[in-house]
Design a protein around this motif. Structure first.
Motif, PDB file in Angstrom:
ATOM      1  N   ALA A  83       0.879  -1.122   0.041  1.00 10.93           N
ATOM      2  CA  ALA A  83      -0.048   0.097   0.071  1.00 10.93           C
ATOM      3  C   ALA A  83       1.000   1.187  -0.152  1.00 10.93           C
ATOM      4  O   ALA A  83       0.398   2.200  -0.732  1.00 10.93           O
ATOM      5  N   ILE A  84       1.980   1.065   0.702  1.00  7.25           N
ATOM      6  CA  ILE A  84       2.748   2.395   0.660  1.00  7.25           C
ATOM      7  C   ILE A  84       3.380   2.455  -0.634  1.00  7.25           C
ATOM      8  O   ILE A  84       3.717   3.507  -1.171  1.00  7.25           O
ATOM      9  N   VAL A  88       4.232   5.574  -5.570  1.00  9.56           N
ATOM     10  CA  VAL A  88       4.344   5.416  -7.184  1.00  9.56           C
ATOM     11  C   VAL A  88       3.318   6.723  -7.569  1.00  9.56           C
ATOM     12  O   VAL A  88       3.434   7.268  -8.470  1.00  9.56           O
ATOM     13  N   PHE A  89       2.098   6.350  -7.001  1.00 14.37           N
ATOM     14  CA  PHE A  89       1.006   7.544  -7.492  1.00 14.37           C
ATOM     15  C   PHE A  89       1.437   8.939  -6.977  1.00 14.37           C
ATOM     16  O   PHE A  89       1.114   9.975  -8.017  1.00 14.37           O
ATOM     17  N   LEU A 133      -3.978   3.018  -9.800  1.00 20.38           N
ATOM     18  CA  LEU A 133      -2.993   3.321  -8.468  1.00 20.38           C
ATOM     19  C   LEU A 133      -3.738   3.607  -7.345  1.00 20.38           C
ATOM     20  O   LEU A 133      -3.772   3.007  -6.264  1.00 20.38           O
ATOM     21  N   LEU A 134      -4.699   4.524  -7.453  1.00 15.50           N
ATOM     22  CA  LEU A 134      -5.582   4.920  -6.505  1.00 15.50           C
ATOM     23  C   LEU A 134      -6.522   3.745  -5.933  1.00 15.50           C
ATOM     24  O   LEU A 134      -6.673   3.762  -4.802  1.00 15.50           O
ATOM     25  N   VAL A 182      -6.404   1.684  -2.333  1.00 17.38           N
ATOM     26  CA  VAL A 182      -7.696   1.800  -1.313  1.00 17.38           C
ATOM     27  C   VAL A 182      -7.841   0.335  -1.045  1.00 17.38           C
ATOM     28  O   VAL A 182      -8.231  -0.157   0.247  1.00 17.38           O
ATOM     29  N   MET A 183      -7.907  -0.722  -1.969  1.00 20.64           N
ATOM     30  CA  MET A 183      -7.980  -1.987  -1.788  1.00 20.64           C
ATOM     31  C   MET A 183      -6.914  -2.711  -0.957  1.00 20.64           C
ATOM     32  O   MET A 183      -7.182  -3.118   0.062  1.00 20.64           O
ATOM     33  N   LEU A 184      -5.775  -2.049  -1.053  1.00 22.97           N
ATOM     34  CA  LEU A 184      -4.537  -2.724  -0.168  1.00 22.97           C
ATOM     35  C   LEU A 184      -4.654  -2.052   1.033  1.00 22.97           C
ATOM     36  O   LEU A 184      -4.462  -3.013   2.075  1.00 22.97           O
TER      37      LEU A 184
END
Length: 263
Positions: free
Chosen positions: A21-22, A27-28, A50-51, A55-57
């Motif tokens: 997630a980090i 990257v985003f 990526l967003l 959110v999923m992660l």
């Protein structure tokens, strides 16, 4: 020395999702602030992807953290301990008898059965795969020492093909194991375990026995009775016995059922 039964939701898995997630967020941020992608349309598509992934992660990380906290033996909820003690209460072994615990993991259920049946021998088997790298034979043995039991032994084994003759054990048990095994016929795995049970022996098998994972378990119950089993019961453990309906829903444990009885 204190027993360490680890956690059914490993910290390594939580940390892995958190790190992912980090990285996804970094990257985003870089893409949108350092002009690495100059075409606006492409940058927008990549950014949205990526967003969504972030959110999923993040959701998975929080969910797994809450699972870890609920399962912890040192926490307030201690669901794992409640389930282990609950399943072991159905395991009745005559003095001098033997019990097989399939998928013993860290040895928790084997040891709980050993405490309740001090004059019986408990054999725990597991493949100790990389998915649960913190679980091992050595951990099971050290936990037995910590708990002061000397009637347990542990060995590597395959639940789908047990290395034991028919009617070897006076009791068989298992907890949350078979649903982790890729199979189109988990009822066959149950029969493989029950194959090793002596006539008159008891069984207590707890798992997520939903129709999607196990098929029609009411029909399986009838099948066992038709095979001559003296007593067969399917007990819902999500109605407050081991957990609430709400807990079973958000934790992904809906369908948790105890298959108990006598052969």
């Amino acid at each position: 020395m204190k027993a360490d039964y680890k956690n059914w939701m490993p910290k390594g898995m939580i940390n892995g999702f958190a790190c992912a997630a980090i990285i996804c967020w970094v990257v985003f941020y870089v893409i949108n602030n350092f002009g690495l992608i100059t075409v606006q349309t492409i940058r927008s598509v990549v950014s949205v992807a990526l967003l969504v992934l972030w959110v999923m992660l993040l959701f998975m990380t929080v969910w797994m953290f809450l699972m870890h906290r609920a399962f912890s033996y040192d926490g307030k909820r201690q669901m794992s301990k409640q389930i282990i003690e609950g399943v072991s209460s159905y395991v009745d072994i005559p003095d001098g008898g033997k019990c097989l615990d399939v998928g013993c993991g860290s040895g928790a259920l084997s040891i709980a059965c050993a405490k309740r049946n001090p004059n019986a021998q408990i054999i725990g088997i597991d493949r100790w795969g990389k998915e649960y790298a913190s679980f091992s034979k050595n951990l099971c043995e050290s936990n037995s020492v910590a708990e002061g039991v000397n009637n347990t032994s542990f060995q590597q084994g395959d639940a789908c093909k047990l290395d034991f003759a028919d009617e070897t054990f006076d009791a068989v048990t298992s907890n949350y194991v078979y649903h982790n095994i890729p199979s189109k016929d988990r009822q066959a795995i149950l029969l493989e375990t029950l194959r090793t049970l002596k006539k008159g022996g008891t069984f207590a098998i707890h798992d997520i026995m939903s129709k999607g994972k196990y098929g029609d378990m009411k029909a399986f119950e009838k099948k066992l009775k038709d095979m001559g089993y003296e007593d067969v019961q399917l007990i819902d453990t999500t109605d407050g016995k081991f957990m609430s309906k709400w807990e079973s829903t958000w934790m992904g444990l809906s369908g948790s059922t105890l298959l108990v009885g006598t052969k």
